[in-house]
Design an enzyme around this catalytic site. Sequence first.
Site, mmCIF file in Angstrom:
data_model
loop_
_atom_site.group_PDB
_atom_site.id
_atom_site.type_symbol
_atom_site.label_atom_id
_atom_site.label_comp_id
_atom_site.label_asym_id
_atom_site.label_seq_id
_atom_site.Cartn_x
_atom_site.Cartn_y
_atom_site.Cartn_z
ATOM 1 N N CYS A 13 4.561 -14.652 16.090
ATOM 2 C CA CYS A 13 4.214 -14.427 14.697
ATOM 3 C C CYS A 13 5.256 -13.535 14.036
ATOM 4 O O CYS A 13 5.680 -12.539 14.598
ATOM 5 C CB CYS A 13 2.845 -13.794 14.489
ATOM 6 S SG CYS A 13 1.473 -14.797 15.005
ATOM 7 N N ARG A 19 11.156 -15.575 17.452
ATOM 8 C CA ARG A 19 9.967 -14.999 18.046
ATOM 9 C C ARG A 19 8.998 -16.075 18.530
ATOM 10 O O ARG A 19 8.103 -15.790 19.324
ATOM 11 C CB ARG A 19 9.260 -14.098 17.035
ATOM 12 C CG ARG A 19 10.094 -12.924 16.613
ATOM 13 C CD ARG A 19 9.517 -12.250 15.400
ATOM 14 N NE ARG A 19 8.261 -11.585 15.690
ATOM 15 C CZ ARG A 19 8.170 -10.332 16.129
ATOM 16 N NH1 ARG A 19 9.257 -9.635 16.334
ATOM 17 N NH2 ARG A 19 7.003 -9.782 16.367
ATOM 18 N N TRP A 57 2.137 -18.166 15.443
ATOM 19 C CA TRP A 57 2.088 -18.661 16.818
ATOM 20 C C TRP A 57 0.606 -18.700 17.163
ATOM 21 O O TRP A 57 -0.037 -17.643 17.298
ATOM 22 C CB TRP A 57 2.858 -17.704 17.730
ATOM 23 C CG TRP A 57 3.089 -18.200 19.112
ATOM 24 C CD1 TRP A 57 4.127 -18.973 19.549
ATOM 25 C CD2 TRP A 57 2.296 -17.934 20.272
ATOM 26 N NE1 TRP A 57 4.016 -19.207 20.901
ATOM 27 C CE2 TRP A 57 2.903 -18.583 21.365
ATOM 28 C CE3 TRP A 57 1.125 -17.214 20.497
ATOM 29 C CZ2 TRP A 57 2.389 -18.524 22.666
ATOM 30 C CZ3 TRP A 57 0.606 -17.163 21.782
ATOM 31 C CH2 TRP A 57 1.235 -17.812 22.845
ATOM 32 N N ASN A 93 -0.259 -10.445 12.232
ATOM 33 C CA ASN A 93 0.256 -10.663 13.582
ATOM 34 C C ASN A 93 -0.608 -9.810 14.494
ATOM 35 O O ASN A 93 -0.796 -8.633 14.231
ATOM 36 C CB ASN A 93 1.726 -10.215 13.647
ATOM 37 C CG ASN A 93 2.294 -10.261 15.061
ATOM 38 O OD1 ASN A 93 1.683 -10.817 15.966
ATOM 39 N ND2 ASN A 93 3.457 -9.674 15.244
ATOM 40 N N GLY A 94 -1.159 -10.415 15.558
ATOM 41 C CA GLY A 94 -2.012 -9.659 16.474
ATOM 42 C C GLY A 94 -3.325 -10.386 16.680
ATOM 43 O O GLY A 94 -3.432 -11.579 16.364
ATOM 44 N N GLU A 139 13.846 -15.703 38.838
ATOM 45 C CA GLU A 139 14.407 -15.713 37.484
ATOM 46 C C GLU A 139 15.136 -17.034 37.203
ATOM 47 O O GLU A 139 15.038 -17.590 36.106
ATOM 48 C CB GLU A 139 15.332 -14.500 37.287
ATOM 49 C CG GLU A 139 16.017 -14.413 35.935
ATOM 50 C CD GLU A 139 15.089 -14.324 34.731
ATOM 51 O OE1 GLU A 139 13.868 -14.173 34.914
ATOM 52 O OE2 GLU A 139 15.586 -14.436 33.602
ATOM 53 N N LYS A 174 14.171 -19.516 34.129
ATOM 54 C CA LYS A 174 15.145 -19.917 33.089
ATOM 55 C C LYS A 174 15.111 -21.426 32.926
ATOM 56 O O LYS A 174 15.065 -21.935 31.827
ATOM 57 C CB LYS A 174 16.573 -19.497 33.463
ATOM 58 C CG LYS A 174 16.978 -18.082 33.214
ATOM 59 C CD LYS A 174 17.070 -17.668 31.781
ATOM 60 C CE LYS A 174 15.801 -17.203 31.191
ATOM 61 N NZ LYS A 174 15.194 -15.971 31.421
ATOM 62 N N GLU A 220 11.506 -22.770 31.509
ATOM 63 C CA GLU A 220 11.060 -22.396 30.167
ATOM 64 C C GLU A 220 11.838 -23.118 29.070
ATOM 65 O O GLU A 220 11.302 -23.394 28.016
ATOM 66 C CB GLU A 220 11.053 -20.875 29.964
ATOM 67 C CG GLU A 220 12.379 -20.176 30.032
ATOM 68 C CD GLU A 220 12.247 -18.647 29.893
ATOM 69 O OE1 GLU A 220 11.223 -18.145 29.445
ATOM 70 O OE2 GLU A 220 13.232 -17.958 30.251
ATOM 71 N N HIS A 278 4.958 -23.133 54.759
ATOM 72 C CA HIS A 278 3.522 -22.956 54.571
ATOM 73 C C HIS A 278 3.006 -23.746 53.380
ATOM 74 O O HIS A 278 1.963 -23.400 52.824
ATOM 75 C CB HIS A 278 3.200 -21.462 54.441
ATOM 76 C CG HIS A 278 3.613 -20.682 55.640
ATOM 77 N ND1 HIS A 278 2.947 -20.769 56.843
ATOM 78 C CD2 HIS A 278 4.664 -19.855 55.848
ATOM 79 C CE1 HIS A 278 3.557 -20.003 57.738
ATOM 80 N NE2 HIS A 278 4.615 -19.443 57.162
ATOM 81 N N LYS A 304 9.232 -14.950 21.772
ATOM 82 C CA LYS A 304 10.188 -13.949 22.241
ATOM 83 C C LYS A 304 9.489 -12.648 22.579
ATOM 84 O O LYS A 304 9.789 -11.995 23.562
ATOM 85 C CB LYS A 304 11.224 -13.701 21.139
ATOM 86 C CG LYS A 304 12.285 -12.674 21.493
ATOM 87 C CD LYS A 304 13.249 -13.239 22.497
ATOM 88 C CE LYS A 304 14.263 -12.244 22.983
ATOM 89 N NZ LYS A 304 14.815 -12.668 24.288
HETATM 90 C C1 G6P Z 1 8.392 -13.383 26.779
HETATM 91 C C2 G6P Z 1 9.865 -13.735 26.705
HETATM 92 C C3 G6P Z 1 10.549 -13.425 28.027
HETATM 93 C C4 G6P Z 1 10.328 -11.961 28.399
HETATM 94 C C5 G6P Z 1 8.839 -11.603 28.411
HETATM 95 C C6 G6P Z 1 8.639 -10.105 28.493
HETATM 96 O O1 G6P Z 1 7.739 -14.225 27.655
HETATM 97 O O2 G6P Z 1 10.018 -15.099 26.399
HETATM 98 O O3 G6P Z 1 11.942 -13.681 27.931
HETATM 99 O O4 G6P Z 1 10.867 -11.707 29.665
HETATM 100 O O5 G6P Z 1 8.211 -12.016 27.184
HETATM 101 O O6 G6P Z 1 9.107 -9.532 27.301
HETATM 102 P P1 G6P Z 1 9.696 -8.089 27.136
HETATM 103 O O7 G6P Z 1 10.084 -8.021 25.694
HETATM 104 O O8 G6P Z 1 8.570 -7.142 27.471
HETATM 105 O O9 G6P Z 1 10.843 -7.935 28.068
#
Ligand code: G6P
Length: 608
Positions: free
Chosen positions: A2, A27, A75, A101-102, A481, A485, A488, A504, A603
């Site tokens: 948002c 975002r 969002w 937002n929230g 990670e 990547k 997502e 397992h 984001k």
């Molecule tokens: C969202 C973003 C990720 C990020 C995560 C935690 O899912 O898409 O890229 O790692 O939030 O966010 P932060 O701002 O707390 O690192």
Amino acid sequence: MCGIVGYIGSRQAAPVILDGLSRLEYRGYDSAGMAVFDGQRIQMRKAVGRLKVLENLTHGGEAMKGNMGIGHTRWATHGAPSDANSHPHMNAAETIAVVHNGIIENYIPLKKKMVSRGYTFVSETDTEVLAHLLDYYYKGNPLEAITKVLHRVEGSYALGILFADHPDEIYAVRKDSPLIVGTSSDGCFIASDVPAILKYTRTVYYVENQEVVRLGKDGMRFFSVDEEEISKEPVTIDWDANAAEKAGYEHFMLKEMYEQPKTITDTISPRIQDDTVVIDELQMTDGELSAVKRLHIVACGSAYHAGVTGKYVLEGLARIPVEVDLASEFRYRDPLMGEGSLVIVISQSGETADTLAALRESQARGYKVLGIVNVVGSSIAREADACMYTWAGPEIAVATTKAYSAQLAALYLLAIKFGLARGTIDSDRAAGLIRDLRRLPDQIELLLGQKEKIQRFANRYVGARDIFFIGRGIDYAISLEGSLKLKEISYVHSEAYAAGELKHGTISLIEDGTLVVAVSTQPKLYQKTISNIVEVKARGAFVMAVTNEENKPMEKVSDYCVYLPETNPYFANSLAIIPLQLFGYYVAVGKGCDVDKPRNLAKSVTVE
Ligand code: G6P
């Protein structure tokens, strides 16, 4: 997650709002809307989908006349993405408009009460309750109505509010959701984040929890939730607006990957003096550092993955027990903490709702919290007892790359600092580690130079259904990670497995041609990972190995090798992640995905 933009001043409001919202697109959102006061009444336009739809609907905002307005990218949380559920929301008389937002947590009982008072709801959102509550309490004084509503709602919110019969002011208020306001010679602004208004002003105020701001054409005033006026100091933003532009790269994600060498330099350089690590922000003496008995690292998403690596590095170098938790789990699991526990929360945005809640939970239990945060002035940065900034600059692509790399660098520095203070490493060893740290930026540059080779390889996997990542120890953390990547941004199903755990369960998923990415950067574990590779190859897997130059036997067992320059094994994540980021990126590009704004993701996840 948002985005809010509001404007009041001498310009036409709608184009300013659209421009601001476009800078908040990163975002994540699924619909957008605006409300502008045209001199007579509040005009509202909303549209599902990309901001472009709203832009077309309003001819870039030109079709909406008026100098004050609020806008929103939504969002979806409560109710599907639809015109009706998009913001702004209005009272029935269309004299009050609100963007939010929230999450209003007690909206169900509030909604019931408002229905019993005769109010009709047209959306499924929690936000609409705010519009009706404002209507109910409004007796001509906006500040009074807003504070009455604030006393009745629970949850998190950043709000922009318009009152048709107060055409010279707009209102902003927040609790646990990010919001800033800015001022310039031609008007005042509300925004979820600085880049939205950087084109117009560098003078901003960070709105604190439950502060109400009244913005007028030529200035703003701040009030407490009890309507008492308060004074605040502005902050001048000194980073360049270009830092939030694509600078010729096809995507922000690619640009941000290329910024990683600089990001690491910026994060480590100020904290290395005379071959030792100095972290003044910790505000802890060596005696206090060595008295720490246990670290609790808490974070979400990629920041959590950085924390998993941090556990290996801190335990290895400083011999201190480390627990790593997902913030959404930590906050509710009643964690066992005790004398000597120190909490480290990691967050790019500094606004992630679960991480912020974990910080508060820890402080409420009496524990000190260190934040490793990227966004300066964010909630976590301000509320943590000590804050170590990662100097990655604004990160726009939803999938983090450079902020993650900076988080790793910050954790390495902490590990050396703790190790020295606790006597688990001596100054010679620290100097060697620091030398290796300083080499990382050039080594990353070198790996980025292999992008075409990785792109060619990635193109072969554009149609893949599943891709697995395996590794042991730190290599497992890297796999987590790398897998995130890829999935997502490319929507290819992917999982990361501790290589020893394959037998397992996961091995039953390996079929002819399934791609397995094996990460092997830890000399002590080379042989073990090779055995796992042999096992998946025997079931038909195609293996891409990411390993060190010296690990030549890997060539015999894998189908495609990416070699990494030599570094200390504790820092291998910083190198190994580069080809994995490139791989995920190019699979997504090959599939034609919206790399910077993947579907359903945000984001900054400011709701639970
Ligand atoms: C969202 C973003 C990720 C990020 C995560 C935690 O899912 O898409 O890229 O790692 O939030 O966010 P932060 O701002 O707390 O690192």
